[in-house]
Design a protein around this motif. Structure first.
Motif, PDB file in Angstrom:
ATOM      1  N   ASP A  13      10.294   4.452  -2.358  1.00 55.36           N
ATOM      2  CA  ASP A  13       9.630   4.100  -3.608  1.00 55.36           C
ATOM      3  C   ASP A  13       9.373   5.334  -4.453  1.00 55.36           C
ATOM      4  O   ASP A  13       8.960   6.374  -3.942  1.00 55.36           O
ATOM      5  N   TYR A  14       9.568   5.181  -5.752  1.00 52.34           N
ATOM      6  CA  TYR A  14       9.304   6.255  -6.703  1.00 52.34           C
ATOM      7  C   TYR A  14       7.880   6.143  -7.243  1.00 52.34           C
ATOM      8  O   TYR A  14       7.294   5.055  -7.260  1.00 52.34           O
ATOM      9  N   PRO A  15       7.345   7.244  -7.740  1.00 50.48           N
ATOM     10  CA  PRO A  15       6.080   7.146  -8.488  1.00 50.48           C
ATOM     11  C   PRO A  15       6.316   6.361  -9.779  1.00 50.48           C
ATOM     12  O   PRO A  15       7.453   6.266 -10.267  1.00 50.48           O
ATOM     13  N   GLU A  16       5.248   5.796 -10.331  1.00 50.15           N
ATOM     14  CA  GLU A  16       5.372   4.954 -11.512  1.00 50.15           C
ATOM     15  C   GLU A  16       6.008   5.673 -12.701  1.00 50.15           C
ATOM     16  O   GLU A  16       6.629   5.051 -13.561  1.00 50.15           O
ATOM     17  N   ALA A  17       5.851   6.988 -12.761  1.00 55.42           N
ATOM     18  CA  ALA A  17       6.375   7.743 -13.899  1.00 55.42           C
ATOM     19  C   ALA A  17       7.898   7.783 -13.930  1.00 55.42           C
ATOM     20  O   ALA A  17       8.493   8.109 -14.964  1.00 55.42           O
ATOM     21  N   VAL A  18       8.540   7.464 -12.816  1.00 56.48           N
ATOM     22  CA  VAL A  18      10.010   7.500 -12.732  1.00 56.48           C
ATOM     23  C   VAL A  18      10.548   6.080 -12.833  1.00 56.48           C
ATOM     24  O   VAL A  18      10.197   5.209 -12.034  1.00 56.48           O
ATOM     25  N   PHE A  19      11.392   5.849 -13.817  1.00 51.82           N
ATOM     26  CA  PHE A  19      12.049   4.553 -13.987  1.00 51.82           C
ATOM     27  C   PHE A  19      13.447   4.662 -13.396  1.00 51.82           C
ATOM     28  O   PHE A  19      14.332   5.278 -13.972  1.00 51.82           O
TER      29      PHE A  19
END
Length: 358
Positions: A183-189
């Motif tokens: 999972d990526y942090p929310e800042a990365v789309f």
């Protein structure tokens, strides 16, 4: 009153005087003869490049260029022929360096190269239907050693906000079960993925950053900055190079070692640029590309950008559960063992295995 140094005053006066004298401008002496040039050409055509010499200057020689590639050097005001068969579709930037009377002038012109291929509508047969995570905002899909890898974004369906978490997943395509996930942090789309030499490459949308992972472990190997200020959309590879889309009509060639963009093609169907090329898959020497918001796949010639075929998959969207976050078709994975395509969409609860007819 403030006193100024005498030499400063003289210097300023000299500069002012020189600024008032206009440099000799020879740019209007020569231009491409537009009587020989149409606005648009197709790859089966050629044209004569000629220079208009309105002041009847004595021309010593001319060097002609197309897209910064030298194509001819001629004596005097001779012409040359430009053939378009080997050129990529899109704008062709013409340039001539005209040498005359001890001087030279550069003149430019632009024409557009469009496709002369009529895309064939490719039919398909539905082979199987499998479950798919309805919360997966699918951005990339690819088979690797019988495992289906999926990259997802965290969009709400319109790209304007965050909803959920972008991810990179290994899945059991028959059951839809996700058995490994990063999972990526929310800042990365998160955007498209491809796998080359057991490395997973994944793009981000507007973060100007790509990611490389070990395909066995999903352990991150490195990140890399984009070498150009573009958005990241889709990825595929031909076994040597990566191909990257950015939401326009362009598909770039990305060197997997240096991670630099080394060229591009423009996607055309007839005289129309096909923009919003999204998820990509390399199949039998062609690039298959989702066209965002069209529920269709374009079959693209990777050499010149011509769309050679279209697969209309709009009927598949009717077979999935309709809900508020349901979005467009996106995701193409080719299984070389079965020679079938696996396709799904953003927040679709089903994935479809199809066989495209010749």
């Amino acid at each position: 009153m403030k006193k100024y140094n005498f030499f400063v005053v003289i210097l300023l006066a000299t500069i002012a005087s020189s600024c008032g004298n206009k440099a000799k401008d020879n740019s209007s002496l020569f231009s491409f003869d537009t009587k020989q040039l149409k606005e648009q050409f197709s790859p089966d055509e050629s044209t004569v490049l000629a220079i208009s010499n309105v002041k009847n200057k004595t021309i010593d020689s001319i060097i002609y260029y197309a897209n910064d590639r030298k194509i001819a050097s001629v004596k005097g005001n001779q012409t040359t022929t430009l053939t378009f068969a080997a050129e990529k579709l899109g704008y062709q930037n013409l340039k001539a360096l005209v040498y005359f009377e001890g001087e030279f002038v550069e003149t430019t012109h632009r024409v557009e190269l469009i496709s002369n291929i009529k895309p064939v509508l490719r039919n398909y047969t539905l082979v199987n239907t499998y479950p798919h995570d309805v919360k997966a905002y699918t951005q990339g899909l690819e088979f690797h050693r019988d495992t289906l890898f999926e990259g997802t974004g965290n969009g709400a369906g319109n790209g304007t906000g965050l909803k959920g978490i972008s991810s990179l997943r290994k899945t059991d395509y028959k059951t839809g079960k996700v058995y490994q996930q990063f999972d990526y942090p929310e800042a990365v789309f998160g955007e498209g993925i491809t796998i080359l030499n057991n490395k997973i490459y994944q793009l981000s949308w507007r973060n100007l950053t790509g990611f490389i992972y070990d395909a066995n472990t999903l352990k991150q190997i490195k990140t890399f900055p984009y070498s150009k200020q573009i958005e990241g959309w889709g990825l595929c590879n031909d076994g040597q190079n990566l191909y990257q889309s950015d939401g326009t009509e362009k598909i770039y060639t990305l060197n997997p070692e240096t991670l630099q963009l080394e060229g591009s093609i423009n996607v055309y169907s007839g005289a129309n640029k096909i923009k919003s090329v999204n998820e990509l898959e390399w199949i039998d020497g062609k690039i298959y590309g989702n066209i965002y918001q069209k529920d269709a796949i374009a079959i693209i010639n990777p050499t010149n950008g011509a769309v050679e075929g279209v697969i209309n998959l709009s009927d598949l969207k009717k077979k999935v559960t309709q809900h508020p976050d349901l979005d467009v078709l996106n995701g193409i994975a080719y299984n070389p063992k079965t020679k079938t395509l696996f396709v799904t969409g953003k927040n679709w609860d089903k994935m479809f295995e199809i066989r495209v007819e010749e």
